[in-house]
Design an enzyme around this catalytic site. Structure first.
Site, PDB file in Angstrom:
ATOM      1  N   ARG A 168       0.835  -1.213   0.000  1.00 15.43           N
ATOM      2  CA  ARG A 168       0.000   0.000   0.000  1.00 15.43           C
ATOM      3  C   ARG A 168       0.870   1.263   0.000  1.00 15.43           C
ATOM      4  O   ARG A 168       0.541   2.257   0.653  1.00 15.43           O
ATOM      5  CB  ARG A 168      -0.946   0.022   1.210  1.00 15.43           C
ATOM      6  N   SER A 238     -11.134  -1.015   2.661  1.00 14.62           N
ATOM      7  CA  SER A 238     -10.417  -1.172   3.934  1.00 14.62           C
ATOM      8  C   SER A 238     -10.049   0.207   4.467  1.00 14.62           C
ATOM      9  O   SER A 238      -9.376   0.969   3.770  1.00 14.62           O
ATOM     10  CB  SER A 238      -9.137  -1.975   3.741  1.00 14.62           C
ATOM     11  N   GLU A 334      -5.868   3.863   5.632  1.00 14.85           N
ATOM     12  CA  GLU A 334      -5.508   3.599   4.232  1.00 14.85           C
ATOM     13  C   GLU A 334      -5.982   4.714   3.294  1.00 14.85           C
ATOM     14  O   GLU A 334      -5.180   5.261   2.536  1.00 14.85           O
ATOM     15  CB  GLU A 334      -6.057   2.241   3.787  1.00 14.85           C
TER      16      GLU A 334
END
Ligand SMILES: Cc1cc2nc3c(=O)[nH]c(=O)nc-3n(C[C@H](O)[C@H](O)[C@H](O)COP(=O)(O)OP(=O)(O)OC[C@H]3O[C@@H](n4cnc5c(N)ncnc54)[C@H](O)[C@@H]3O)c2cc1C
Length: 343
Positions: A168, A238, A334
């Site tokens: 990520r 998420s 995130e």
């Protein structure tokens, strides 16, 4: 001086972000090609406007009023060219829907991104957080990224190896954050079958030697079962990254919680399941005001309507505090706030 035709004022972005946060963009520009991206950047520079690049709005937390210029790179087109051996080089414009790209590749029998089916958003955003799912990351297939740099107005091409791609993470969230507009990328896919079935329940959902379409369909089905559709229940996927901790911290935690899911990483550290930590705190299904934790998926925060960014951030901070107090593990968000850069 006359304003460029492409420039719009006071554009409502409340439906242009999957979390459905209310937002009005002060100025808005859709660019169909690199020249239009460069023109938008020149205008932003000349007026010293802050710049926000908007893709599908599925990983972005928008404020009520978005100052400066909001730019959507809508560059179209997918091209396929033979590569070495059985490989095929796929070039895609930043404005192509990621799932449309995956579908087009599967239809042509090209392996490599089938596990990334149904990830919302546009292709141009895929390198930003190195999208990943079911054991595959963009970095496995990415060849290069093309972007226009705000500082010199020029188009540059960066090889995948120079993009600092990690879990990520990429150079576009750090050194190049808020500086560049990605316009195009290239992937190396393969005509040769190489199913990636090692992650989660995928292997249980397909036959012994599954074909490309079978894996693609299984991924789509699993995701539709697990994740709320943002069009029905707004969310940003998420909300927290899976935390990566040292091997010794993971060992201490598994002594206390033997059922804690742990995924050893190549660098010796251990990735933990953020959803499990939240669920274990008894927070699954917890709702406060306009926001809640999804009843089936503890990692997904949902917006029931009428909330704003400040309320969402307060809600998510309360979750992170509970997890930290219980496990001593820090959760990191995130989806990104506008103009945010990771250190
Ligand atoms: C239901 C759901 C499921 C999801 N599942 C996954 C998953 O399995 N795996 C995963 O990795 N992610 C997942 N996501 C997150 C998200 O879909 C991805 O991060 C996606 O790549 C974001 O694309 P976007 O076009 O919506 O980007 P946006 O949200 O519009 O933007 C995200 C960031 O990228 C920047 N950006 C966007 N386009 C460009 C560009 N062309 N040039 C420069 N900067 C740009 C923005 O400024 C912002 O900082 C999910 C999200 C949702 C809502």
């Amino acid at each position: 001086m006359r304003e460029p035709d492409a420039l719009e004022h006071a554009r409502d972005l409340s439906h242009a972000n999957t979390m459905a946060l209310p937002c009005i963009a002060e100025r808005f520009w859709c660019a169909q090609d690199s020249a239009s991206v460069a023109a938008a950047l020149r205008l932003a520079n000349a007026n010293d406007w802050p710049l926000t690049v908007l893709g599908g709005g599925s990983n972005l937390l928008l404020p009520a009023r978005l100052a400066g210029l909001t730019l959507v790179p809508e560059l179209p087109d997918i091209t396929f060219a033979p590569g070495e051996g059985e490989s095929v080089v796929v070039e895609v414009g930043a404005g192509v829907s990621w799932h449309a790209l995956v579908t087009a590749c599967v239809e042509r029998g090209l392996w490599g991104i089938e596990n990334l089916a149904l990830i919302p958003g546009l292709a141009g955003a895929a390198p930003i957080q190195n999208i990943g799912a079911y054991g595959v990351e963009l970095s496995d297939v990415l060849l290069w990224v093309e972007f226009v740099d705000r500082r010199d107005g020029q188009c540059h091409r960066l090889a995948s190896t120079a993009c600092g791609l990690g879990y990520r993470d990429s150079i576009f969230k750090r050194e190049l954050a808020n500086q560049v507009v990605i316009t195009r990328l290239a992937l190396r896919l393969s005509r040769r079958a190489h199913p990636q079935l090692g992650y989660g329940v995928l292997a249980e959902r397909v036959s012994k030697s599954p074909g490309l379409e079978e894996i693609f369909s299984a991924i789509c089905a699993i995701r539709r079962e697990k994740l709320p559709d943002p069009r029905e229940l707004p969310n940003a996927g998420s909300f927290f990254k899976n935390p990566v901790v040292s091997a010794s911290s993971a060992a201490q935690l598994t002594q206390r919680y033997p059922e804690l899911p742990c995924y050893p990483q190549p660098d010796g550290r251990v990735k933990l399941a953020a959803g499990w930590l939240i669920e274990r705190c008894g927070l699954k299904g917890w709702r406060q005001g306009a926001f809640g934790i999804h009843a089936r998926q503890a990692l997904v925060l949902v917006h029931f309507g009428g909330g704003d960014l400040a309320e969402l951030l307060a809600f998510s901070a309360a979750i992170a505090e509970r997890v930290h107090a219980t496990f001593g593990v820090t959760l990191v968000r995130e989806p990104r706030q506008v103009h945010e850069a990771d250190s």
